[in-house]
Design a protein around this motif. Structure first.
Motif, PDB file in Angstrom:
ATOM      1  N   GLN A   1      30.874  41.584  45.944  1.00 56.08           N
ATOM      2  CA  GLN A   1      30.290  41.555  47.287  1.00 56.08           C
ATOM      3  C   GLN A   1      28.773  41.684  47.252  1.00 56.08           C
ATOM      4  O   GLN A   1      28.073  41.100  48.077  1.00 56.08           O
ATOM      5  N   ILE A   2      28.264  42.450  46.307  1.00 55.61           N
ATOM      6  CA  ILE A   2      26.813  42.618  46.199  1.00 55.61           C
ATOM      7  C   ILE A   2      26.155  41.344  45.649  1.00 55.61           C
ATOM      8  O   ILE A   2      25.129  40.881  46.160  1.00 55.61           O
ATOM      9  N   THR A   3      26.733  40.770  44.616  1.00 53.40           N
ATOM     10  CA  THR A   3      26.100  39.638  43.928  1.00 53.40           C
ATOM     11  C   THR A   3      26.517  38.285  44.477  1.00 53.40           C
ATOM     12  O   THR A   3      25.785  37.297  44.319  1.00 53.40           O
ATOM     13  N   GLY A   4      27.699  38.213  45.093  1.00 55.20           N
ATOM     14  CA  GLY A   4      28.236  36.927  45.512  1.00 55.20           C
ATOM     15  C   GLY A   4      28.802  36.120  44.364  1.00 55.20           C
ATOM     16  O   GLY A   4      29.223  34.975  44.541  1.00 55.20           O
ATOM     17  N   SER A   5      28.839  36.709  43.168  1.00 48.02           N
ATOM     18  CA  SER A   5      29.319  36.016  41.966  1.00 48.02           C
ATOM     19  C   SER A   5      30.650  36.602  41.512  1.00 48.02           C
ATOM     20  O   SER A   5      31.062  37.675  41.963  1.00 48.02           O
ATOM     21  N   LEU A   6      31.289  35.907  40.591  1.00 46.61           N
ATOM     22  CA  LEU A   6      32.579  36.338  40.086  1.00 46.61           C
ATOM     23  C   LEU A   6      32.455  37.653  39.321  1.00 46.61           C
ATOM     24  O   LEU A   6      31.543  37.833  38.513  1.00 46.61           O
ATOM     25  N   ALA A   7      33.374  38.567  39.549  1.00 48.63           N
ATOM     26  CA  ALA A   7      33.467  39.824  38.806  1.00 48.63           C
ATOM     27  C   ALA A   7      34.870  39.924  38.224  1.00 48.63           C
ATOM     28  O   ALA A   7      35.786  39.205  38.652  1.00 48.63           O
ATOM     29  N   ALA A   8      35.060  40.811  37.241  1.00 48.21           N
ATOM     30  CA  ALA A   8      36.335  40.846  36.526  1.00 48.21           C
ATOM     31  C   ALA A   8      36.804  42.268  36.269  1.00 48.21           C
ATOM     32  O   ALA A   8      36.003  43.194  36.113  1.00 48.21           O
ATOM     33  N   CYS A   9      38.120  42.425  36.232  1.00 45.19           N
ATOM     34  CA  CYS A   9      38.736  43.704  35.875  1.00 45.19           C
ATOM     35  C   CYS A   9      40.011  43.414  35.096  1.00 45.19           C
ATOM     36  O   CYS A   9      40.485  42.275  35.062  1.00 45.19           O
ATOM     37  N   ALA A  10      40.548  44.443  34.457  1.00 43.52           N
ATOM     38  CA  ALA A  10      41.717  44.226  33.603  1.00 43.52           C
ATOM     39  C   ALA A  10      42.556  45.484  33.516  1.00 43.52           C
ATOM     40  O   ALA A  10      42.052  46.608  33.632  1.00 43.52           O
ATOM     41  N   GLY A  11      43.857  45.279  33.306  1.00 35.81           N
ATOM     42  CA  GLY A  11      44.776  46.392  33.087  1.00 35.81           C
ATOM     43  C   GLY A  11      45.784  46.030  32.027  1.00 35.81           C
ATOM     44  O   GLY A  11      46.189  44.859  31.897  1.00 35.81           O
ATOM     45  N   SER A  12      46.200  47.001  31.258  1.00 29.26           N
ATOM     46  CA  SER A  12      47.174  46.755  30.197  1.00 29.26           C
ATOM     47  C   SER A  12      48.560  46.548  30.805  1.00 29.26           C
ATOM     48  O   SER A  12      48.748  46.631  32.016  1.00 29.26           O
ATOM     49  N   CYS A  13      49.551  46.299  29.967  1.00 25.25           N
ATOM     50  CA  CYS A  13      50.864  45.898  30.467  1.00 25.25           C
ATOM     51  C   CYS A  13      51.526  46.985  31.316  1.00 25.25           C
ATOM     52  O   CYS A  13      51.283  48.175  31.150  1.00 25.25           O
ATOM     53  N   GLY A  14      52.350  46.543  32.245  1.00 28.69           N
ATOM     54  CA  GLY A  14      53.130  47.448  33.077  1.00 28.69           C
ATOM     55  C   GLY A  14      52.295  48.327  33.971  1.00 28.69           C
ATOM     56  O   GLY A  14      51.563  47.832  34.840  1.00 28.69           O
ATOM     57  N   PRO A  15      52.382  49.658  33.798  1.00 31.59           N
ATOM     58  CA  PRO A  15      51.654  50.575  34.680  1.00 31.59           C
ATOM     59  C   PRO A  15      50.154  50.329  34.715  1.00 31.59           C
ATOM     60  O   PRO A  15      49.520  50.542  35.749  1.00 31.59           O
ATOM     61  N   GLY A  16      49.580  49.868  33.601  1.00 32.88           N
ATOM     62  CA  GLY A  16      48.138  49.650  33.552  1.00 32.88           C
ATOM     63  C   GLY A  16      47.675  48.636  34.568  1.00 32.88           C
ATOM     64  O   GLY A  16      46.790  48.908  35.384  1.00 32.88           O
ATOM     65  N   ASN A  17      48.283  47.447  34.549  1.00 29.65           N
ATOM     66  CA  ASN A  17      47.840  46.454  35.525  1.00 29.65           C
ATOM     67  C   ASN A  17      48.387  46.734  36.914  1.00 29.65           C
ATOM     68  O   ASN A  17      47.789  46.333  37.920  1.00 29.65           O
ATOM     69  N   LEU A  18      49.501  47.448  37.006  1.00 29.50           N
ATOM     70  CA  LEU A  18      50.036  47.799  38.322  1.00 29.50           C
ATOM     71  C   LEU A  18      49.047  48.660  39.103  1.00 29.50           C
ATOM     72  O   LEU A  18      48.938  48.561  40.333  1.00 29.50           O
ATOM     73  N   HIS A  19      48.280  49.510  38.397  1.00 27.59           N
ATOM     74  CA  HIS A  19      47.281  50.351  39.057  1.00 27.59           C
ATOM     75  C   HIS A  19      46.165  49.539  39.714  1.00 27.59           C
ATOM     76  O   HIS A  19      45.451  50.045  40.578  1.00 27.59           O
TER      77      HIS A  19
END
Length: 580
Positions: A63-81
């Motif tokens: 929202q600040i930059t107007g550009s693509l940002a990224a996040c990641a979570g490990s399998c199961g509970p990690g990405n569910l969070h």
């Protein structure tokens, strides 16, 4: 040159798309990707303490930059969070790419340890949500995901099993040109002509603006002057349209103030500009309504439209304004400006009467002092709940400041994680998290992220030991408050124990000095302000109409919370109103 694996290729494509950092928590199936980030100097891995924080931070950065940002979570509970922060990013139209790491591909569907189905879980909070099941898919699938996130404004989720991430990348994979920005959308000539005829035929025109007016301030002001229209706004439109606005009549909605409601209901043509305002109880049913929006799926889903215009607000007004006939009659505009000023004058006493002596401290006073002391280009992140009220009434936009919150999704605990993402975009820009004690404690572990990266975020904690917005909801519903009180520690002592600057404020005379000292501190700081849980004074008479639902009554109740510098702005706008 050593052959790339899929993870390395994945990270390279993100870098080409402009991604500067990836937020997340390391672990098992995600490890190959994190290791690829470690070895790529063009991107940083940001270690947070909870994946929900990762998603909120990425959304704020986008929202600040107007550009693509990224996040990641490990399998199961990690990405569910990730899911709650991704819902917020998606509903805020923030371009975010989320990597949902997955269990080994050979075990999918067999009830394996930590097995979930990300391709189903994230379906509702994404434009694109697909799984890589073969290394040959990866480049094209990731590029498609990126283009969905940027082109449609929102979240794309890519699921990748850990064993696929470690496999060799296919040779001679095609590198497609990536879409990294969105075009403007101009309405057709026929729609412009129809809208022009409607404006010319109307005697009383009102503009109601949302976040889609970003970058269109000058065009909105020019059009308002040409047709003598009062200009109201939704909460997400405040930062873009309220400043330097001689036609301002305030905000409508749950936290509304001033004459915005009257202006939208007493006109004969209401033009909704770039807003997906959700509270249709505040919108009129007996006037003509035009909606202009770059997202065609938003058109008409809140109210019955007489004309739907698919287009960017700025481009639409650039086409429309020269074609409409100038109006000379200011009676409606002047009446709304006076009504707006009178409404604000009527509540201003609530935050000026003995606030410098009131203990516990009035939260209104805290917000007012914060607004006065914060930098001209500060970024404020705002917790859902009463912090939304104080931000709506006291933070003064000026075209340089930003205000970010969970304004569409309405999640608790958003302010601190969003402050992390905002601060990473510019370590020298002042970032202030307006946190409630309920929201702060929900993701308090990521205060340690501020310390770990020495992020100079300033957390101003409105500590009333309660979930006060929920108490207000119960009040309106005629219920006794229950389950809303918090037993809190000395948060300043907690901050110091974490290695940050912390100060506790219990008396109004201590507030200004404490905020100044915190702002001067070069690292992370927390100001724990003990505020009055009974700050919302209830009108002496509550009508039956007020208690029929939260939507209409809450606005009247919280009006007693004051309106800050908006009173001065309303007074200055009255200089254009002819005196009898």
């Amino acid at each position: 040159m050593a052959k790339q694996n899929v993870s390395e290729q994945f990270v390279d494509i993100l870098v080409r798309a402009g991604v500067k950092r990836m937020y997340g928590v390391v672990g098992d199936s995600l490890n190959p990707v994190v290791d690829a980030v470690r070895r790529n100097r063009a991107i940083d891995w940001i270690q947070v303490r909870h994946e929900e924080t990762a998603a909120f931070a990425a959304g704020a950065e986008a929202q600040i930059t107007g550009s693509l940002a990224a996040c990641a979570g490990s399998c199961g509970p990690g990405n569910l969070h990730l899911i709650n922060g991704l819902y917020d990013a998606h509903r805020s139209m923030a371009p975010v790419l989320a990597l949902a790491s997955h269990i080994p591909s050979s075990e999918i569907g067999l009830g394996y340890f930590q097995e979930t189905h990300p391709e189903l879980l994230f379906q509702e909070c994404s434009h694109y949500n697909e799984m890589i099941s073969n290394p040959k898919q990866m480049p094209r699938l990731l590029q498609t995901a990126i283009q969905h996130a940027i082109g449609q404004g929102g979240v794309s989720v890519v699921t990748m099993p850990g064993d696929i991430a470690s496999q060799p990348a296919p040779e001679k994979s095609v590198e497609h040109a990536l879409v990294t920005s969105r075009p403007t959308v101009r309405p057709g000539d026929e729609e412009i002509a129809k809208l022009c005829r409607m404006v010319d035929a109307a005697k009383r025109v009102t503009l109601f603006c949302g976040s889609g007016t970003a970058g269109a301030h000058a065009e909105v002001m020019e059009f308002a002057e040409r047709v003598k229209a009062p200009v109201g706004h939704a909460l997400r439109g405040k930062e873009w349209i309220q400043y330097d606005n001689p036609y301002d009549v305030g905000m409508s909605g749950l936290l509304g103030y001033g004459a915005a409601y009257e202006a939208t209901n007493e006109c004969d043509l209401l033009i909704l500009l770039g807003t997906d305002f959700p509270y249709n109880a505040f919108l009129p049913t007996d006037v003509k309504i035009v909606q202009v929006d770059v997202r065609p799926e938003h058109l008409g889903r809140r109210s019955k439209l007489d004309l739907a215009v698919w287009g960017d607000v700025r481009e639409t007004l650039r086409c429309l304004t020269p074609q409409v006939k100038p109006k000379t009659d200011r009676k409606f505009l002047d009446r709304m400006l006076k009504k707006h000023a009178d409404a604000l004058e009527g509540v201003v006493k609530a935050y000026t009467r003995k606030v410098e002596k009131h203990v516990p401290i009035h939260p209104e006073y805290v917000a007012w002092v914060l607004d006065e002391l914060a930098d001209e280009d500060a970024v404020f992140t705002v917790d859902t709940g009463m912090c939304n009220v104080w931000a709506a009434r006291y933070l003064s936009p000026n075209g340089k400041r930003r205000v970010i919150g969970s304004f569409s999704h309405g999640s608790m605990a958003n302010a601190l994680p969003q402050a992390i993402g905002a601060q990473f975009t510019d370590p020298h820009r002042q970032v202030v998290s307006m946190s409630g004690d309920g929201g702060f404690t929900m993701l308090m572990g990521d205060f340690l992220t501020l310390v770990q990266y020495d992020l100079p975020v300033k957390v101003v904690l409105f500590n009333n030991s309660s979930l006060s917005m929920v108490e207000l909801e119960m009040l309106v519903a005629g219920l006794p408050s229950f389950g809303t009180s918090n037993k809190n520690p000395d948060f300043a002592a907690v901050a110091r124990a974490c290695g940050a600057y912390g100060v506790r404020v219990e008396k109004p005379k201590q507030l200004e000095g404490a905020l100044k000292d915190a702002f001067k501190h070069k690292g992370p700081a927390l100001v724990d302000v003990v505020t009055d849980p009974n700050a919302l004074s209830i009108p002496p008479k509550i009508s039956a109409e007020m208690v029929t639902g939260f939507a209409l009554s809450a606005s009247k109740i919280v009006l007693d919370g004051g309106v800050g510098r908006m009173v001065q702005m309303a007074r200055s706008n009255l200089r254009n109103v002819p005196r009898p």
